[in-house]
Design an enzyme around this catalytic site. Structure first.
Site, PDB file in Angstrom:
ATOM      1  N   PRO A 138     -28.227-145.755  15.679  1.00  0.00           N
ATOM      2  CA  PRO A 138     -27.050-145.578  14.811  1.00  0.00           C
ATOM      3  C   PRO A 138     -27.429-145.440  13.332  1.00  0.00           C
ATOM      4  O   PRO A 138     -26.768-144.688  12.599  1.00  0.00           O
ATOM      5  CB  PRO A 138     -26.238-146.863  15.035  1.00  0.00           C
ATOM      6  CG  PRO A 138     -26.842-147.561  16.199  1.00  0.00           C
ATOM      7  CD  PRO A 138     -28.227-147.045  16.382  1.00  0.00           C
ATOM      8  N   GLY A 177     -30.048-135.806  18.848  1.00  0.00           N
ATOM      9  CA  GLY A 177     -31.374-136.050  18.273  1.00  0.00           C
ATOM     10  C   GLY A 177     -31.351-135.860  16.774  1.00  0.00           C
ATOM     11  O   GLY A 177     -31.250-134.730  16.294  1.00  0.00           O
ATOM     12  N   ALA A 178     -31.444-136.964  16.032  1.00  0.00           N
ATOM     13  CA  ALA A 178     -31.389-136.889  14.567  1.00  0.00           C
ATOM     14  C   ALA A 178     -32.761-137.105  13.939  1.00  0.00           C
ATOM     15  O   ALA A 178     -32.873-137.573  12.809  1.00  0.00           O
ATOM     16  CB  ALA A 178     -30.385-137.923  14.036  1.00  0.00           C
ATOM     17  N   THR A 219     -46.090-131.354  14.153  1.00  0.00           N
ATOM     18  CA  THR A 219     -45.125-131.474  15.229  1.00  0.00           C
ATOM     19  C   THR A 219     -44.931-132.942  15.615  1.00  0.00           C
ATOM     20  O   THR A 219     -45.426-133.850  14.933  1.00  0.00           O
ATOM     21  CB  THR A 219     -45.490-130.553  16.418  1.00  0.00           C
ATOM     22  OG1 THR A 219     -44.416-130.549  17.352  1.00  0.00           O
ATOM     23  CG2 THR A 219     -46.773-130.977  17.094  1.00  0.00           C
ATOM     24  N   GLY A 242     -36.836-135.433  13.150  1.00  0.00           N
ATOM     25  CA  GLY A 242     -37.280-134.367  12.256  1.00  0.00           C
ATOM     26  C   GLY A 242     -36.712-133.014  12.629  1.00  0.00           C
ATOM     27  O   GLY A 242     -36.088-132.326  11.802  1.00  0.00           O
ATOM     28  N   ALA A 243     -36.901-132.606  13.889  1.00  0.00           N
ATOM     29  CA  ALA A 243     -36.435-131.280  14.293  1.00  0.00           C
ATOM     30  C   ALA A 243     -34.907-131.226  14.287  1.00  0.00           C
ATOM     31  O   ALA A 243     -34.307-130.250  13.812  1.00  0.00           O
ATOM     32  CB  ALA A 243     -36.980-130.934  15.680  1.00  0.00           C
ATOM     33  N   LYS A 282     -43.143-135.373  11.927  1.00  0.00           N
ATOM     34  CA  LYS A 282     -42.419-134.551  10.943  1.00  0.00           C
ATOM     35  C   LYS A 282     -41.725-135.370   9.862  1.00  0.00           C
ATOM     36  O   LYS A 282     -41.619-134.922   8.713  1.00  0.00           O
ATOM     37  CB  LYS A 282     -41.394-133.666  11.664  1.00  0.00           C
ATOM     38  CG  LYS A 282     -42.047-132.620  12.550  1.00  0.00           C
ATOM     39  CD  LYS A 282     -41.022-131.748  13.259  1.00  0.00           C
ATOM     40  CE  LYS A 282     -41.740-130.833  14.245  1.00  0.00           C
ATOM     41  NZ  LYS A 282     -40.831-129.854  14.848  1.00  0.00           N
ATOM     42  N   ASP A 305     -38.368-125.426  10.928  1.00  0.00           N
ATOM     43  CA  ASP A 305     -37.834-125.650  12.278  1.00  0.00           C
ATOM     44  C   ASP A 305     -36.413-125.126  12.403  1.00  0.00           C
ATOM     45  O   ASP A 305     -36.063-124.456  13.373  1.00  0.00           O
ATOM     46  CB  ASP A 305     -37.813-127.147  12.590  1.00  0.00           C
ATOM     47  CG  ASP A 305     -39.105-127.633  13.214  1.00  0.00           C
ATOM     48  OD1 ASP A 305     -39.876-126.791  13.728  1.00  0.00           O
ATOM     49  OD2 ASP A 305     -39.342-128.848  13.192  1.00  0.00           O
ATOM     50  N   ASN A 328     -42.391-129.505   8.677  1.00  0.00           N
ATOM     51  CA  ASN A 328     -43.208-129.070   9.809  1.00  0.00           C
ATOM     52  C   ASN A 328     -44.363-128.182   9.384  1.00  0.00           C
ATOM     53  O   ASN A 328     -45.053-127.627  10.226  1.00  0.00           O
ATOM     54  CB  ASN A 328     -42.351-128.391  10.890  1.00  0.00           C
ATOM     55  CG  ASN A 328     -41.997-126.963  10.558  1.00  0.00           C
ATOM     56  OD1 ASN A 328     -41.900-126.599   9.395  1.00  0.00           O
ATOM     57  ND2 ASN A 328     -41.790-126.152  11.585  1.00  0.00           N
TER      58      ASN A 328
END
Lengths: 270, 270
Positions: free
Chosen positions: B167, B140-141, B75, B143-144, B79, B116, B100
């Site tokens: 960016p 939010g780019a 987690t 892992g999740a 990730k 995920d 994950n």
């Protein structure tokens, strides 16, 4: 009558302790320590960690970098190898050359200590076999054997004979013990123990069904106590045969039970 | 009515799974998976492992060399870093660039996979919010977020807008997604989400009381579902404010619940 206190559930806040060995199935630390955590309502758990000798350093280094892991119990065959993975060693480790426990200190460093010997003697005393003033003999100069030898001398055994199949290992241990307790220790030239009131198996022989006896029983006096450090099986072949010959016997589990109070103090569990 | 099956006691034969994170107190895998082990009478346990980013490689290498450890749940914030510590990666990991979960294969090698996204979509569908055919936006780019974006496109969202404060990270993810799902993904130039039926927070914002909102709510259509991946607290500030504005909300825990079936299959638990 109420049973034992149930363990707290494992969550993200649970603190970890590991017991490292190879093999691993026989380790007793989870069974002994987790009820202590439960009874004290401490959110912590001991888990078994199967580390092969070639992996020991990687496994210990990883556990030392695990922030929620507070300690490690060390068992066969890692007790001699583990002190060099600690930052500091307690006084018993320096004498016996092996450790059975590692603790994370407040500054993040790791301290190694060895309670095998004091636990074994506490177990003997608790079972009514105080070794003080007796002659004793021990087979096995490895990690546990070294610790037990030092603790028996500390507890006042009159004379201690030690045997190991590896002459270099045997000679080194006897030299270290003799430097601290001059004139009370002798290297035996074979596993025939005679004239003693206490005979101790400190080798792993007895864990597997086909293992030979660590020492023959026919040379022992009738009133000699025969003690084993093997915990699984509880009744080793050595202890079964010794009981059949009329000896008082002393099981391996007592060594670990005798260490519980030492562990509670060392890890500040209250 | 009987309660949940009590967990098997931890002994030397217990198999281990670890959940790795930083911080660690909020992880839910022990609470979700240990009852699954108990109900299946599997002698195994998930324990929390607190690994700081600078220690991740040492910790994972040590766990990989622990013979009785069969898998790891990964987690925040590990990730994205963990796939390079695996020997092989499943197809989703290659697309989203994060994992994950790690599994020990029969030959001793380690396979990374990422559930995920599929878990998030399974949770959405289970709660009656099937994303197929909708327009969606995601902040939010990491892992999740990457995994959820890929799973939403797999599940048939019509158009997906993605925003991240970094960016470079945003551009890289949109390029990877666009290569696989051409013309359906757009990089947003700010966290203002409008004209969407599903708005997802895939950042850690909301774990701490003083965190800013990941995106403002005033631009969202009334019928937009607002979903969070933060599990602790269950009611994030985002979800509280969204509910107060009349939005249907979707809690973070559903993502993990949605993964339970995937985990059972991946780890062959039955």
């Amino acid at each position: 009558m109420s049973g034992p206190t149930p363990a707290l559930p494992i969550t993200g806040t649970t603190r970890l302790y590991a017991v490292l060995g190879h093999p691993i199935a026989q380790v007793q630390a989870p069974t002994l320590m987790n009820p202590v955590f439960a009874s004290l309502r401490i959110d912590a758990v001991v888990v078994p960690v199967h580390a092969r000798p070639e992996n020991l350093e990687h496994v210990v280094r990883g556990l030392q970098r695990t922030d929620n892991l507070d300690g490690m119990f060390i068992t066969v065959p890692h007790k001699v190898a583990v002190p060099r993975l600690a930052d500091r060693c307690g006084p018993t480790v320096d004498i016996v050359g092996s450790a059975n426990v590692l603790r994370r200190e407040a500054d993040g460093s790791w301290l190694a200590e060895n309670f095998d010997g004091s636990g074994f003697v506490a177990g003997l005393v608790g079972a009514g076999h105080d070794p003080g003033g007796r002659r004793a003999a021990l087979v096995g100069a490895g990690g546990a054997g070294s610790a037990i030898a030092a603790a028996l001398l500390t507890a006042g055994v009159d004379r201690l004979g030690v045997y190991d199949w590896d002459p270099a290992k045997l000679g080194a241990l006897v030299a270290r013990l003799d430097a601290r307790w001059p004139g009370r220790v002798a290297a035996l030239d074979g596993p025939r123990l005679s004239g003693v009131g206490l005979a101790v198996n400190a080798t792993p022989l007895g864990m597997h069904p086909g293992d030979p006896l660590p020492f023959p029983l026919d040379s022992l006096p009738k009133d000699c106590v025969v003690a084993d450090i093997v915990m699984k099986p509880r009744e080793t072949r050595l202890l079964r045969l010794a009981a059949a010959r009329g000896h008082r016997i002393h099981h391996g589990i007592h060594m670990l039970e005798g260490q519980l109070n030492s562990y509670r103090a060392f890890f500040d569990l209250h």
